[in-house]
Design a protein around this motif. Structure first.
Motif, mmCIF file in Angstrom:
data_model
loop_
_atom_site.group_PDB
_atom_site.id
_atom_site.type_symbol
_atom_site.label_atom_id
_atom_site.label_comp_id
_atom_site.label_asym_id
_atom_site.label_seq_id
_atom_site.Cartn_x
_atom_site.Cartn_y
_atom_site.Cartn_z
ATOM 1 N N VAL A 106 -2.051 -2.263 8.031
ATOM 2 C CA VAL A 106 -3.678 -2.194 7.906
ATOM 3 C C VAL A 106 -3.847 -3.544 7.782
ATOM 4 O O VAL A 106 -3.569 -4.362 7.071
ATOM 5 N N ILE A 107 -5.198 -3.770 8.522
ATOM 6 C CA ILE A 107 -5.625 -5.249 8.528
ATOM 7 C C ILE A 107 -7.213 -4.989 7.787
ATOM 8 O O ILE A 107 -7.833 -4.303 8.302
ATOM 9 N N ILE A 129 -2.420 -5.979 5.436
ATOM 10 C CA ILE A 129 -2.458 -7.528 5.883
ATOM 11 C C ILE A 129 -3.797 -7.811 5.693
ATOM 12 O O ILE A 129 -4.866 -7.473 6.302
ATOM 13 N N ILE A 130 -4.084 -8.978 4.709
ATOM 14 C CA ILE A 130 -5.211 -9.272 4.077
ATOM 15 C C ILE A 130 -5.456 -10.711 4.606
ATOM 16 O O ILE A 130 -4.605 -11.538 4.072
ATOM 17 N N GLN A 131 -7.057 -10.991 4.810
ATOM 18 C CA GLN A 131 -6.975 -12.296 5.076
ATOM 19 C C GLN A 131 -7.854 -12.837 3.976
ATOM 20 O O GLN A 131 -8.908 -12.382 3.498
ATOM 21 N N PHE A 132 -7.214 -13.891 3.181
ATOM 22 C CA PHE A 132 -7.719 -14.661 2.084
ATOM 23 C C PHE A 132 -8.116 -16.009 2.397
ATOM 24 O O PHE A 132 -6.943 -16.782 2.701
ATOM 25 N N TYR A 153 -4.231 -0.252 12.110
ATOM 26 C CA TYR A 153 -5.469 0.226 11.648
ATOM 27 C C TYR A 153 -6.251 -1.171 11.213
ATOM 28 O O TYR A 153 -5.928 -1.724 10.326
ATOM 29 N N GLN A 154 -7.390 -1.365 12.075
ATOM 30 C CA GLN A 154 -8.148 -2.770 11.621
ATOM 31 C C GLN A 154 -9.343 -1.986 10.994
ATOM 32 O O GLN A 154 -9.817 -1.129 11.201
ATOM 33 N N GLY A 155 -9.998 -3.129 9.893
ATOM 34 C CA GLY A 155 -11.079 -2.571 9.183
ATOM 35 C C GLY A 155 -10.789 -1.112 8.306
ATOM 36 O O GLY A 155 -11.699 -0.314 8.301
ATOM 37 N N ARG A 173 -13.010 -8.443 -1.165
ATOM 38 C CA ARG A 173 -13.197 -7.274 -2.212
ATOM 39 C C ARG A 173 -12.396 -5.978 -1.740
ATOM 40 O O ARG A 173 -11.715 -5.284 -2.384
ATOM 41 N N SER A 174 -12.655 -5.808 -0.599
ATOM 42 C CA SER A 174 -11.875 -4.586 -0.123
ATOM 43 C C SER A 174 -10.372 -4.627 0.145
ATOM 44 O O SER A 174 -9.610 -3.865 0.000
#
Length: 150
Positions: free
Chosen positions: A116-117, A140-143, A92-94, A122-123
């Motif tokens: 989950v991407i 899965i989060i981009q920092f 699931y993207q976004g 913040r989100s």
């Protein structure tokens, strides 16, 4: 099944899509069984059903104005892939802060996984916190150019 919801009677029936239910009362609402009873995102309504054996089932109302997937189902979509085959994994993207993800987690069930991407910092923080409760959600989060898998 009849249940009490804000003092009124409601009938909860299985929807034609597996894992989705319709709560029929003053208006029809889509809902799913809550895999993590007591937990909600954005204060969704909860519906409680007491079975004949005394056990309680908690449903979360799925608002089609907050979820494109709910809007598609409510609008009559015939083919919803994630509900078709047991064992499917969902990417699931976004995901934002996880409102629909919590519902998708309920839909795929405890033995399937939702990846989950999210790219927003913040989100992503909200999503990581939300994903601590259901055991089948992997964020899965981009920092700062790097990806973090929670």
């Amino acid at each position: 099944m009849f249940i009490a919801k804000s003092g009124s009677k409601v009938v909860v029936e299985p929807h034609r899509h597996g894992g989705v239910f319709t709560a029929k009362g003053k208006k029809d609402d889509l809902c799913t069984k809550n895999l993590v009873p007591g937990e909600v995102v954005y204060n969704e309504k909860k519906i409680f059903v007491q079975n004949e054996d005394g056990t309680k089932v908690e449903y979360r109302v799925w608002n089609p104005f907050r979820s494109k997937l709910a809007a598609a189902i409510f609008g009559g979509a015939d083919d919803v892939w994630i509900l078709k085959k047991p064992g499917n994994r969902v990417l699931y993207q976004g995901a934002a802060s996880g409102t629909t993800i919590f519902i998708v987690s309920n839909l795929v069930g405890p033995i399937r996984v939702v990846y989950v991407i999210e790219f927003s910092h913040r989100s992503g923080r909200d999503l990581v916190n939300m994903a601590k409760k259901p055991t089948n959600v992997i964020p899965i989060i981009q920092f700062r150019g790097l990806f973090f898998c929670g």
